[in-house]
Design a protein around this motif. Structure first.
Motif, PDB file in Angstrom:
ATOM      1  N   ARG A 170      14.465 -35.265  11.502  1.00 61.26           N
ATOM      2  CA  ARG A 170      13.141 -34.849  11.964  1.00 61.26           C
ATOM      3  C   ARG A 170      12.064 -35.027  10.909  1.00 61.26           C
ATOM      4  O   ARG A 170      10.888 -35.215  11.241  1.00 61.26           O
ATOM      5  CB  ARG A 170      13.173 -33.409  12.459  1.00 61.26           C
ATOM      6  CG  ARG A 170      13.340 -32.354  11.380  1.00 61.26           C
ATOM      7  CD  ARG A 170      13.148 -30.940  11.947  1.00 61.26           C
ATOM      8  NE  ARG A 170      14.211 -30.570  12.851  1.00 61.26           N
ATOM      9  CZ  ARG A 170      15.229 -29.760  12.509  1.00 61.26           C
ATOM     10  NH1 ARG A 170      15.324 -29.289  11.261  1.00 61.26           N
ATOM     11  NH2 ARG A 170      16.139 -29.455  13.399  1.00 61.26           N
ATOM     12  N   ASN A 171      12.418 -34.981   9.632  1.00 60.46           N
ATOM     13  CA  ASN A 171      11.407 -35.081   8.580  1.00 60.46           C
ATOM     14  C   ASN A 171      11.230 -36.495   8.045  1.00 60.46           C
ATOM     15  O   ASN A 171      10.459 -36.707   7.100  1.00 60.46           O
ATOM     16  CB  ASN A 171      11.746 -34.134   7.432  1.00 60.46           C
ATOM     17  CG  ASN A 171      11.675 -32.678   7.857  1.00 60.46           C
ATOM     18  OD1 ASN A 171      10.988 -32.339   8.819  1.00 60.46           O
ATOM     19  ND2 ASN A 171      12.393 -31.808   7.151  1.00 60.46           N
ATOM     20  N   LEU A 172      11.932 -37.458   8.622  1.00 58.68           N
ATOM     21  CA  LEU A 172      11.753 -38.852   8.212  1.00 58.68           C
ATOM     22  C   LEU A 172      10.471 -39.390   8.835  1.00 58.68           C
ATOM     23  O   LEU A 172      10.292 -39.338  10.055  1.00 58.68           O
ATOM     24  CB  LEU A 172      12.944 -39.700   8.656  1.00 58.68           C
ATOM     25  CG  LEU A 172      14.309 -39.301   8.079  1.00 58.68           C
ATOM     26  CD1 LEU A 172      15.407 -40.190   8.650  1.00 58.68           C
ATOM     27  CD2 LEU A 172      14.294 -39.384   6.557  1.00 58.68           C
ATOM     28  N   ASP A 173       9.563 -39.889   7.996  1.00 60.24           N
ATOM     29  CA  ASP A 173       8.279 -40.368   8.497  1.00 60.24           C
ATOM     30  C   ASP A 173       8.375 -41.837   8.899  1.00 60.24           C
ATOM     31  O   ASP A 173       9.007 -42.642   8.215  1.00 60.24           O
ATOM     32  CB  ASP A 173       7.202 -40.205   7.431  1.00 60.24           C
ATOM     33  CG  ASP A 173       5.825 -40.495   7.992  1.00 60.24           C
ATOM     34  OD1 ASP A 173       5.302 -39.631   8.708  1.00 60.24           O
ATOM     35  OD2 ASP A 173       5.294 -41.592   7.731  1.00 60.24           O
ATOM     36  N   THR A 174       7.741 -42.174  10.009  1.00 57.58           N
ATOM     37  CA  THR A 174       7.840 -43.538  10.538  1.00 57.58           C
ATOM     38  C   THR A 174       6.548 -44.343  10.421  1.00 57.58           C
ATOM     39  O   THR A 174       6.483 -45.468  10.907  1.00 57.58           O
ATOM     40  CB  THR A 174       8.250 -43.505  12.022  1.00 57.58           C
ATOM     41  OG1 THR A 174       7.215 -42.868  12.790  1.00 57.58           O
ATOM     42  CG2 THR A 174       9.563 -42.765  12.215  1.00 57.58           C
ATOM     43  N   GLY A 175       5.540 -43.801   9.762  1.00 55.20           N
ATOM     44  CA  GLY A 175       4.227 -44.434   9.769  1.00 55.20           C
ATOM     45  C   GLY A 175       4.206 -45.873   9.307  1.00 55.20           C
ATOM     46  O   GLY A 175       3.507 -46.711   9.883  1.00 55.20           O
ATOM     47  N   THR A 176       4.964 -46.212   8.268  1.00 62.46           N
ATOM     48  CA  THR A 176       4.905 -47.572   7.730  1.00 62.46           C
ATOM     49  C   THR A 176       5.762 -48.559   8.511  1.00 62.46           C
ATOM     50  O   THR A 176       5.602 -49.771   8.368  1.00 62.46           O
ATOM     51  CB  THR A 176       5.351 -47.586   6.258  1.00 62.46           C
ATOM     52  OG1 THR A 176       6.705 -47.118   6.175  1.00 62.46           O
ATOM     53  CG2 THR A 176       4.451 -46.702   5.413  1.00 62.46           C
ATOM     54  N   VAL A 177       6.679 -48.057   9.327  1.00 63.88           N
ATOM     55  CA  VAL A 177       7.612 -48.960  10.012  1.00 63.88           C
ATOM     56  C   VAL A 177       7.453 -48.980  11.523  1.00 63.88           C
ATOM     57  O   VAL A 177       7.903 -49.920  12.181  1.00 63.88           O
ATOM     58  CB  VAL A 177       9.077 -48.591   9.662  1.00 63.88           C
ATOM     59  CG1 VAL A 177       9.318 -48.738   8.174  1.00 63.88           C
ATOM     60  CG2 VAL A 177       9.427 -47.179  10.143  1.00 63.88           C
ATOM     61  N   ALA A 178       6.853 -47.961  12.096  1.00 62.49           N
ATOM     62  CA  ALA A 178       6.790 -47.844  13.552  1.00 62.49           C
ATOM     63  C   ALA A 178       5.928 -48.948  14.166  1.00 62.49           C
ATOM     64  O   ALA A 178       4.985 -49.443  13.536  1.00 62.49           O
ATOM     65  CB  ALA A 178       6.229 -46.483  13.949  1.00 62.49           C
TER      66      ALA A 178
END
Length: 765
Positions: A170-178
């Motif tokens: 849940r705390n893994l951020d996806t902003g750079t890969v999404a």
């Protein structure tokens, strides 16, 4: 006060009786679009449950952080919006393509000023009692984005766990890969002139946009497997006689990681039935993958087909999405969060009665919430976009029974009479093409799903055509199951004449029956007559794949290759001679085989692409297919508007078709209902259709041995001429005679021997 479409929809619930919500297409202008001055971009997105939504702007598709973060304003009807000027974009450092996504907070994860990307600040639960699954660490795609930048996983980013909720992810951020939405400026590119031909006059060719040309040496290498390449095959399909090409899903799906270099991964998605976005043309099928390229190339392909008089139909998947279902059984926490689930999970997805899990009527993770008016809006709005902007002429709806669901949360019930179900919304807002032709769209249902009362062949409401699964079963069983399955001549006659038992009871017509012997989902035409059972666990490139039906009504004709080809000729000929709309699968005209794999959904391989290098037998079969299509198109008597009956000026019912026993006697109820009879013939009076011949006679022998048919009256001053005999003795390039070269047979009471499992076609001249 006049409510917007979304505001009106927000007032409705699944228990509301009465008329469905209808209004202008995308009345709230959801999505990202430039204003009239082209100096501002308006961003609008729907969420009835979010407490905060932020727009994130990027200068590139992946690998970099956002250049701007803008808090959106919540307005009426659950619509959040903001406007960004061109000058503001420049100040952010965005001078080219605008990439964007959203982050959303809600009751299960309220906004906390201490939150930073990758943190747990504000977290309460992955899912709350109302079914909310907000998670600001997951950058969300816009459901109304017109193109997407890339797939969630791709060759440069193979770790799909980053998109998951649950304690581990849940705390893994996806902003750079999404994936990011791409703002398109719009264009005036032509899609040509749309054909207005009546659906009854169509011959449908179902094919994969990539597989059509990926293995075609006549197409430039750079164009193979693309929309551009598909457009270059329009002339071939027109020469074959095809009038409508039906593409397997071309809306954006997860396929960037498909293996194409000689190895197989059972997780590949070749067919494309896991939609990530309902507006965006799939980039992988575009030679030009730059922003805007897939849209331009798709429209150019549509124009190429329209220029040949061919309609473009697309297979659409509104019963589930690429976000899928639970990662693990009995785990309510861990789900993919790409877009709709993180924006408004209870609106866009049907949930179990406790709102903690997906409700699954599709077998692929969970149902799209087709009875929710807002979720319906997305369906209708995207269909209208493909019709109006991208130029398509109609749709085949995957597992369409889910669109007839009449309840939400822990239940499923198909009810075609419910005016508020998605099926009726679609008909009301996207009018189907009239029986005589004109403007409108083709609406074609795959009329089944999984469980409950979802098997609905013949059960859809007015305005809908259907894949006729009972036609498929009857033809296959009559050819392949002699002595094992009872198929009466009455059943055969009903199917060949347009299935009035399925479509006549609610005012629908023969052309609402899409007749097929095979489709993408199952054996090819060759394999259904060459394989005794499925063989899916074989080596690449023909396997392995899982699933697939165990009951195929298939048979290898005793291993005799000539009889296999004869059986395939029968299957194709019967489709072309039946009331309804025939559908063939790409490559069937050339006896394409997948070596008995009946579920090759994951095989993005040379084994699954069409092969354009043919043997003599394949070339002969292609000539047969071309001839039978031409014969159908030349004789309106084979394409009835009604169920082979008309009313004269005195109100008398005039029968236009008569059934015969092989003896020449008229077939009666005793003959039709006797399961020991396996041969049937019929004569169609062509004069009432303005036909070029006064009569057409078809004899079908489903016995294993030859049967003599005594021919009926051909008409005053006429005799019978042979158009084709599917039996092995006649096999060759000219097995279907061209007009004017038919063979003289004789007049009334002439006896003609039809081989075992053979079909005869005569015309009167």
């Amino acid at each position: 006060m006049q409510l917007s479409r979304l505001a009106l929809a927000a007032l409705l619930t699944c228990t509301l009786a009465g008329a469905p919500a209808t209004a202008a297409i995308n009345a709230s202008q959801l999505g990202a679009s430039y204003d009239a001055t082209h100096s501002n971009i308006n961003f609008k997105i729907y969420s009835s449950r979010a407490t905060r939504i932020e727009l994130y702007l990027y200068g590139s598709a992946s690998g970099s952080q956002e250049l701007a973060r803008i808090v959106m304003t919540q307005g009426a009807g659950g619509v959040w919006s903001t406007t960004v000027s061109s000058s503001a974009l420049t100040s952010y450092g965005i001078t080219g393509t605008v990439y964007y996504g959203y982050r959303a907070w809600g009751p299960n994860w309220p906004y906390n000023t201490a939150w930073t990307k990758g943190s747990a600040a504000g977290f309460i639960s992955d899912v709350d009692a109302a079914g909310n699954r907000f998670n600001p660490n997951k950058l969300l795609t816009d459901p109304y984005a017109l193109e997407l930048s890339h797939d969630p996983t791709n060759p440069s980013m193979t770790d799909g766990t980053v998109y998951a909720s649950g304690p581990l992810y849940r705390n893994l951020d996806t902003g750079t890969v999404a994936p990011k939405g791409i703002v398109l400026a719009g264009d005036t590119q032509s899609i040509g002139t749309k054909p207005t031909r009546a659906f009854k006059d169509d011959v449908v060719y179902e094919v994969h946009a990539r597989g059509l040309t990926m293995n075609d040496p006549s197409i430039p290498a750079a164009d193979r497997g693309t929309y551009k390449g598909a457009g270059e095959k329009a002339a071939y399909l027109a020469s074959l006689g095809v009038t409508a090409v039906e593409f397997l899903p071309v809306q954006e799906t997860q396929n960037d990681t498909n293996d194409v270099n000689g190895t197989n991964d059972t997780g590949d998605n070749y067919w494309g039935y896991m939609t990530l976005n309902y507006f965006a043309p799939d980039r992988r099928y575009a030679a030009d993958k730059t922003p805007g390229g897939p849209t331009r190339e798709f429209k150019a392909m549509v124009k190429a087909f329209h220029d040949q008089g061919i309609k473009v139909l697309i297979d659409v998947v509104y019963n589930h999405t690429g976000e899928g279902g639970a990662w693990n059984a009995n785990d309510t926490s861990t789900y993919n969060i790409y877009g709709m689930r993180g924006l408004d999970n209870p609106t866009y997805y049907e949930l179990t009665s406790d709102n903690q899990s997906s409700w699954d009527n599709t077998g692929v993770g969970g149902n799209y919430n087709t009875h929710n008016p807002v979720a319906q809006n997305l369906i209708v709005d995207s269909l209208a976009y493909w019709r109006d902007t991208l130029g398509v002429d109609g749709y085949r709806f995957d597992l369409a029974s889910v669109l007839g669901n009449t309840c939400e949360n822990g239940c499923y019930n198909f009810d075609k009479m419910d005016p508020a179900n998605a099926l009726n919304r679609i008909v009301n807002e996207l009018p189907p093409r009239p029986a005589a032709g004109g403007s409108g769209v083709e609406l074609i249902a795959e009329p089944w799903a999984i469980g409950g009362n979802s098997y609905q062949v013949g059960g859809f409401p007015s305005g809908w055509s259907e894949w006729n699964g009972l036609y498929r079963d009857t033809v296959r069983q009559s050819q392949n199951e002699l002595g094992s399955v009872t198929v009466t001549t009455g059943t055969m006659a009903t199917r060949f004449a347009g299935s009035s038992d399925l479509y006549g009871d609610d005012g629908r017509k023969p052309w609402n029956s899409v007749n097929f012997v095979v489709a993408h989902d199952g054996f090819t035409l060759k394999d259904v007559y060459s394989c005794n059972g499925k063989n899916n666990n074989q080596a690449w490139p023909y396997g392995p794949s899982d699933g697939g039906n165990d009951n195929n009504d298939s048979w290898d004709q005793g291993g005799i290759a000539a009889d296999q080809r004869k059986a395939a000729r029968n299957g194709l000929a019967l489709m072309m001679l039946s009331g309804g709309v025939p559908m063939m699968t790409g490559g069937d005209e050339m006896l394409r085989s997948i070596n008995c794999n009946n579920n090759p959904y994951n095989l993005d391989s040379i084994g699954n692409w069409l092969n354009w290098s043919w043997t003599t037998d394949q070339s002969n079969f292609q000539s047969f297919a071309k001839g039978m299509i031409a014969f159908r198109k030349a004789h309106p008597a084979l394409r009835p508007t009604n169920f082979y009956s008309s009313v004269d000026n005195n109100g008398n019912v005039m029968e236009q078709l008569r059934w015969f026993q092989p003896s020449g006697a008229v077939a009666d109820a005793n003959y039709f209902n006797n399961g020991d009879n396996h041969a049937i013939a019929w004569r169609i009076d062509g004069t009432e259709f303005g036909d070029t011949s006064s009569a057409i006679y078809v004899a079908y022998n489903a016995w294993s041995g030859p049967v003599n048919f005594v021919l009926p009256w051909p008409g005053t001053g006429k005799i019978w001429y042979r158009v084709t005999d599917t039996c092995n003795w006649a096999e060759g390039a000219n097995q279907v005679r061209a007009p004017g070269t038919e063979d003289v047979i004789g007049g009334e009471n002439t006896s003609y021997g039809v081989c075992g499992r053979g079909t005869l076609v005569l015309i009167a001249k």
